[in-house]
Write a protein that holds these residues in place. Structure first.
Motif, short mmCIF file in Angstrom:
data_model
loop_
_atom_site.label_atom_id
_atom_site.label_comp_id
_atom_site.label_asym_id
_atom_site.label_seq_id
_atom_site.Cartn_x
_atom_site.Cartn_y
_atom_site.Cartn_z
N LYS A 41 0.82 -1.21 0.00
CA LYS A 41 0.00 0.00 0.00
C LYS A 41 0.86 1.26 0.00
O LYS A 41 0.49 2.27 -0.62
CB LYS A 41 -0.94 -0.01 1.21
N TYR A 44 2.03 1.66 -3.49
CA TYR A 44 0.90 2.08 -4.32
C TYR A 44 0.60 3.55 -4.11
O TYR A 44 0.38 4.31 -5.08
CB TYR A 44 -0.32 1.23 -3.98
N ALA A 45 0.59 3.99 -2.84
CA ALA A 45 0.33 5.40 -2.55
C ALA A 45 1.37 6.30 -3.19
O ALA A 45 1.04 7.35 -3.76
CB ALA A 45 0.29 5.63 -1.03
N LYS A 48 0.72 6.39 -6.97
CA LYS A 48 -0.45 7.21 -7.31
C LYS A 48 -0.12 8.70 -7.17
O LYS A 48 -0.52 9.51 -8.00
CB LYS A 48 -1.63 6.86 -6.39
N TRP A 49 0.59 9.05 -6.11
CA TRP A 49 0.92 10.46 -5.89
C TRP A 49 1.87 10.98 -6.96
O TRP A 49 1.78 12.15 -7.38
CB TRP A 49 1.55 10.63 -4.51
N ILE A 71 -3.93 11.01 -0.03
CA ILE A 71 -3.76 9.70 -0.66
C ILE A 71 -3.39 8.66 0.39
O ILE A 71 -3.94 7.55 0.42
CB ILE A 71 -2.70 9.77 -1.77
N LEU A 72 -2.44 8.98 1.27
CA LEU A 72 -2.02 8.04 2.30
C LEU A 72 -3.19 7.65 3.22
O LEU A 72 -3.39 6.47 3.53
CB LEU A 72 -0.89 8.63 3.13
N ARG A 74 -6.38 7.74 2.60
CA ARG A 74 -7.42 6.97 1.90
C ARG A 74 -6.94 5.57 1.56
O ARG A 74 -7.71 4.61 1.66
CB ARG A 74 -7.84 7.71 0.63
N VAL A 75 -5.69 5.42 1.15
CA VAL A 75 -5.17 4.09 0.81
C VAL A 75 -5.11 3.20 2.04
O VAL A 75 -5.48 2.02 1.99
CB VAL A 75 -3.79 4.20 0.14
N TYR A 140 -4.13 -1.45 -8.07
CA TYR A 140 -4.03 -2.27 -6.87
C TYR A 140 -5.19 -3.26 -6.83
O TYR A 140 -6.36 -2.86 -6.85
CB TYR A 140 -4.06 -1.39 -5.61
#
Length: 360
Positions: A41, A44-45, A48-49, A71-72, A74-75, A140
């Motif tokens: 995660k 992934y974060a 995405k960022w 983002i952090l 929410r992920v 993801y």
């Protein structure tokens, strides 16, 4: 793609851990509570960022800090940053990442950030802002099935996206995208592996997803077996070109609810995706899947495919998870959860030595 991640003071990684990743296949192995999903995660974060349009001027640091913080949260599905801080260490959380993409060669997308859980009000601080951003996407695949919630998530997410699980919502948006199937090549072969495993052709009609099986008609994919739905989800993402060259694919325990006889095709699907330019991250508890990976990675057509194995062991007391990594499965040393599976096999075979297994 993600080249390196240094983590300190975040969740189970109390002490500084530096992870090196391969452009091809990255396999994360470990027991429960060892940090496998947290590492996925976090990667992934960051991926995405780091994705932004290449047009326009680089944004201000304060705006990027707020965007990364959102983002952090929410992920990871948590209310504040202090929940992500490890219980050991000096109380500060620090992350440094090195990424790259088509318009961002190595060294231009370096970033680092930190926060102090004792001073949550001060928020997250970007210590290093990237010179360039990525244009590729990240996907993801969580252990849970999203096809069952897809219709309601798409509707609810259009109005209240901040209230939904970020990975599931973004996966639903990816399923909703329209694109052309991959042309001939490794990604086309990956899609064929998915459809061969499912025993039918994937298709979409009026916002619903179906599996068309010869002589058996159309089956709504949501009604297929649990293990089939997650493989079907990946097949649909290949079909609409969401998963394409340059994509970073995170598959959290992709073998969940799949019969062992399907795992060779699942591994072939993942390795074909990697040969097609997809950076693959996967976590697993399955010794069968790991052995199949080793077997297929030894095949001639995968000889040039880069690979990385990362072993995690749960933290003892307030210490952090122990980390081992290398280019072979043997390089990560014994993993307790895998050792237990091998020891049980030995005990089972010792019951009736010389006799065939009861299931034959």
């Amino acid at each position: 793609m993600i080249k390196q991640l240094a983590v300190e003071g975040v969740t189970v990684f109390a002490e500084r851990s530096v992870f090196q990743f391969a452009p091809g296949v990255n396999v994360i192995v470990g027991g429960n509570d060892s940090g496998k999903s947290h590492l996925m995660k976090l990667c992934y974060a960051m991926a995405k960022w780091a994705v932004r349009s290449p047009k326009g001027e680089l944004p201000e640091a304060w705006a990027e800090e707020q965007r990364l913080r959102r983002i952090l949260l929410r992920v990871f599905g948590t209310r504040d940053l202090s929940s992500l801080a490890s219980r050991g260490g000096d109380g500060a959380a620090r992350v440094r990442a090195s990424l790259a993409g088509e318009k961002a060669p190595w060294g231009t997308c370096e970033t680092g950030w930190s926060f102090s859980p004792a001073r949550e009000a001060e928020g997250l601080h970007l210590d290093v802002l990237p010179q360039r951003y990525l244009t590729e996407n990240a996907v993801y695949l969580p252990p849970r099935d999203v096809l069952a919630i897809y219709p309601c998530y798409v509707q609810a997410g259009k109005r209240y996206p901040e209230l939904l699980d970020a990975a599931a919502w973004e996966l639903c948006c990816a399923l909703d995208a329209e694109g052309e199937p991959p042309a001939e090549g490794p990604l086309r072969h990956a899609l064929q592996c998915a459809e061969q495993l499912l025993g039918g052709r994937l298709c979409r009609n009026n916002g619903r997803f179906y599996l068309e099986r010869e002589g058996r008609g159309m089956l709504e994919l949501n009604l297929a077996a649990e293990g089939y739905k997650r493989t079907g989800t990946l097949g649909l993402l290949l079909q609409n070109s969401t998963v394409r060259r340059g994509t970073v694919l995170f598959a959290d325990e992709p073998e969940t609810n799949l019969n062992a006889r399907h795992l060779p095709l699942l591994v072939r699907l993942l390795l074909s995706s990697a040969r097609g330019g997809v950076q693959v991250f996967l976590t697993t508890h399955s010794l069968f899947l790991l052995r199949e990976l080793v077997i297929q990675l030894a095949e001639k057509n995968n000889a040039r495919l880069s690979r990385r194995f990362i072993g995690l062991e749960p933290p003892e007391s307030t210490g952090g998870s122990s980390v081992s990594q290398g280019e072979t499965l043997s390089a990560i040393g014994p993993i307790a959860s895998l050792q237990a599976e091998m020891e049980q096999a030995d005990r089972y075979l010792s019951l009736n030595p010389g006799e065939p297994p009861a299931y034959e």
